[in-house]
Design a protein around this motif. Structure first.
Motif, short mmCIF file in Angstrom:
data_model
loop_
_atom_site.label_atom_id
_atom_site.label_comp_id
_atom_site.label_asym_id
_atom_site.label_seq_id
_atom_site.Cartn_x
_atom_site.Cartn_y
_atom_site.Cartn_z
N SER A 83 -5.00 -12.15 -16.18
CA SER A 83 -4.11 -11.88 -15.50
C SER A 83 -2.69 -12.43 -16.10
N ILE A 84 -1.69 -11.86 -16.32
CA ILE A 84 -0.89 -11.79 -17.10
C ILE A 84 0.49 -12.61 -16.65
N ASP A 85 0.62 -14.08 -16.41
CA ASP A 85 0.98 -14.50 -15.10
C ASP A 85 3.13 -14.84 -15.19
N SER A 86 3.85 -14.38 -15.01
CA SER A 86 5.09 -14.73 -15.41
C SER A 86 6.39 -14.07 -14.44
N SER A 87 7.02 -14.74 -13.70
CA SER A 87 8.55 -14.03 -13.40
C SER A 87 9.68 -13.15 -14.18
N ALA B 125 -5.49 -5.10 -18.26
CA ALA B 125 -4.78 -6.21 -17.88
C ALA B 125 -4.74 -6.55 -16.08
N LEU B 126 -4.03 -8.04 -15.24
CA LEU B 126 -3.83 -7.66 -14.42
C LEU B 126 -2.91 -8.26 -14.52
N VAL B 127 -1.93 -7.57 -14.32
CA VAL B 127 0.21 -7.77 -14.15
C VAL B 127 0.43 -9.02 -12.41
N ASN B 128 1.20 -10.42 -13.20
CA ASN B 128 1.07 -11.50 -12.01
C ASN B 128 3.11 -11.76 -12.13
N SER B 129 3.53 -11.04 -11.36
CA SER B 129 3.54 -9.54 -10.19
C SER B 129 4.47 -9.15 -10.03
N VAL B 130 4.07 -8.43 -9.10
CA VAL B 130 6.27 -7.87 -8.96
C VAL B 130 5.88 -7.74 -7.27
N THR B 131 7.28 -8.18 -7.01
CA THR B 131 7.53 -8.09 -5.54
C THR B 131 8.43 -6.88 -4.73
N GLY B 132 8.65 -6.90 -3.45
CA GLY B 132 9.49 -6.12 -2.89
C GLY B 132 11.14 -5.50 -3.03
N GLU B 133 10.94 -6.00 -4.22
CA GLU B 133 12.74 -6.02 -3.91
C GLU B 133 12.92 -4.76 -5.43
N ASP B 134 14.05 -4.00 -5.03
CA ASP B 134 13.94 -2.77 -5.58
C ASP B 134 14.59 -2.86 -7.36
N GLU B 135 14.95 -4.27 -7.28
CA GLU B 135 15.50 -4.04 -9.32
C GLU B 135 14.26 -4.70 -9.94
N ARG B 136 13.08 -5.61 -8.74
CA ARG B 136 11.97 -5.87 -9.71
C ARG B 136 10.36 -4.85 -10.10
N ALA C 186 0.89 -7.93 -6.16
CA ALA C 186 2.22 -7.16 -5.05
C ALA C 186 1.96 -8.22 -3.89
N ILE C 187 3.25 -9.01 -4.16
CA ILE C 187 3.59 -9.95 -3.77
C ILE C 187 4.84 -9.20 -2.53
N SER C 188 3.78 -10.18 -1.49
CA SER C 188 4.64 -9.25 0.08
C SER C 188 5.51 -10.07 0.44
N ASN C 189 6.74 -9.92 -0.16
CA ASN C 189 8.29 -10.63 0.00
C ASN C 189 9.12 -8.97 -1.16
N ASP C 190 10.43 -9.48 0.09
CA ASP C 190 11.40 -9.04 -0.63
C ASP C 190 13.04 -9.52 -1.02
N GLU C 191 14.16 -8.95 -0.86
CA GLU C 191 15.06 -9.24 -0.81
C GLU C 191 15.59 -10.24 0.52
N THR C 192 15.10 -10.17 1.61
CA THR C 192 15.20 -10.59 2.39
C THR C 192 14.71 -12.62 2.65
N GLY C 193 12.88 -12.45 1.81
CA GLY C 193 13.11 -13.66 1.18
C GLY C 193 11.49 -13.55 2.47
N ILE C 194 10.63 -14.58 2.63
CA ILE C 194 9.26 -14.44 2.88
C ILE C 194 8.90 -14.93 4.27
N SER C 195 8.50 -13.67 5.38
CA SER C 195 8.89 -13.87 6.60
C SER C 195 7.95 -14.61 7.17
N GLU C 196 8.05 -14.89 8.28
CA GLU C 196 7.00 -15.49 9.19
C GLU C 196 6.05 -14.57 9.81
N ASP C 197 6.45 -13.14 10.10
CA ASP C 197 5.91 -12.03 10.80
C ASP C 197 4.61 -11.79 9.60
#
Length: 305
Positions: free
Chosen positions: A93-97, A113-124, A141-152
């Motif tokens: 797993s290749i891990d970088s922001s 490979a496994l790419v770690n990771s992508v988030t839900g922001e459009d640019e990313r 795929a990490i489940s956060n986006d421009e709004t941040g990390i939801s508790e819902d």
């Protein structure tokens, strides 16, 4: 739904109904000051030891992170990937922001490979997904986006669904998207475990994707972290988790995963468990009678009465 990762000579399959996939976490300088200093100056001896120890402990894959402040992360990532692949044939797993570091690692990686990771922001999404497609990789795929990390949990699921759909737009099939529902520290967020457990079954049954997480996050700031991590993994596997980035060297974690495989029916005839833990009884011990044959060799016979 199976996600297949490959090195030059080995394939690992992540999927429901299969043994849990352990992705070794230790090649990561975050929070490891000595490792960061060594990697920055080109000393990879500790990386070599961590590779060998994790594979010997049973890791199916290894996560490789080269995030060191004020260092040339793309160059260090490429060098680390090449080194690790020279030492082991488990997939990585290749891990970088940093997108440039992801591409540097992908450009030298041999296999899928496994790419770690992508988030839900459009640019990313628009920067990472084309790389994943170009190199024929899978992606976390990490489940956060421009709004941040939801508790819902419903919001996190919606973000994951959107990433899967955007990946499809780039020609990446859903079996090559492994969703991380974002496990938070339980000491700071008491509902963190329940949130993830609620999402995992939906990822498997509704979205039909595999899942992963940074399992050690759950115990951050607490004593006896290994105990919390092991309990979390057992519960998460029962809820549908199919892989995790965790520490395979930690005995409690390793045993928890193995026990979960037994209880989920993914250790055929409990063979791995028995092979690992069955001990030959001591000579003359309960359950066996040891006789001596001519020539001095022992001959065992069951106790019948």
């Amino acid at each position: 739904m199976d996600t297949v990762l490959q090195s030059r000579s080995r394939a690992v399959t992540i999927g429901a109904g299969r043994p849990f996939c352990v992705i070794g976490e230790r090649i990561n300088p975050t929070g490891r000051k000595l490792l960061a200093e060594e990697m920055k100056r080109g000393d990879f001896s500790r990386v070599e030891r961590d590779v060998i120890a994790q594979v010997e402990a049973g890791a199916h894959m290894l996560d490789v992170n080269a995030g060191i402040p004020l260092a040339d992360e793309p160059a260090i990532m490429a060098r680390t990937i090449e080194l690790v692949q020279s030492l082991t044939d488990v997939p990585l797993s290749i891990d970088s922001s940093i997108v440039a570091a992801l591409e540097a690692g992908l450009s030298v990686y041999k296999g899928k490979a496994l790419v770690n990771s992508v988030t839900g922001e459009d640019e990313r999404l628009e920067r990472v997904l084309p790389l994943v497609k170009k190199y024929g990789a899978a992606v976390v795929a990490i489940s956060n986006d421009e709004t941040g990390i939801s508790e819902d949990p419903d919001v996190r699921f919606a973000v994951a669904k959107r990433i899967v759909e955007r990946a499809a737009d780039h020609g990446i099939p859903r079996e090559d998207v492994v969703v991380d529902p974002l496990l938070m520290p339980i000491g700071a967020m008491p509902s963190a475990g329940r949130q993830v457990f609620q999402i995992l079954g939906r990822l498997r049954d509704e979205l039909k994707v595999n899942s992963t997480c940074g399992a050690s996050n759950v115990s951050f700031g607490l004593p006896n972290r290994e105990g919390i991590n092991g309990a979390y993994l057992t519960m998460a596997i029962a809820s549908g988790l199919t892989s995790a980035i965790t520490n395979p060297i930690a005995e409690g974690v390793r045993h928890a995963v193995m026990a979960a495989d037994v209880l989920m029916g993914n250790d055929a005839e409990c063979a791995r468990w028995i092979r690992t833990f069955r001990q030959a009884p001591a000579e003359g011990g309960l359950g066996r009678r040891v006789n001596r044959r001519r020539g001095g060799g022992p001959a065992e016979s069951p106790v019948t009465g």
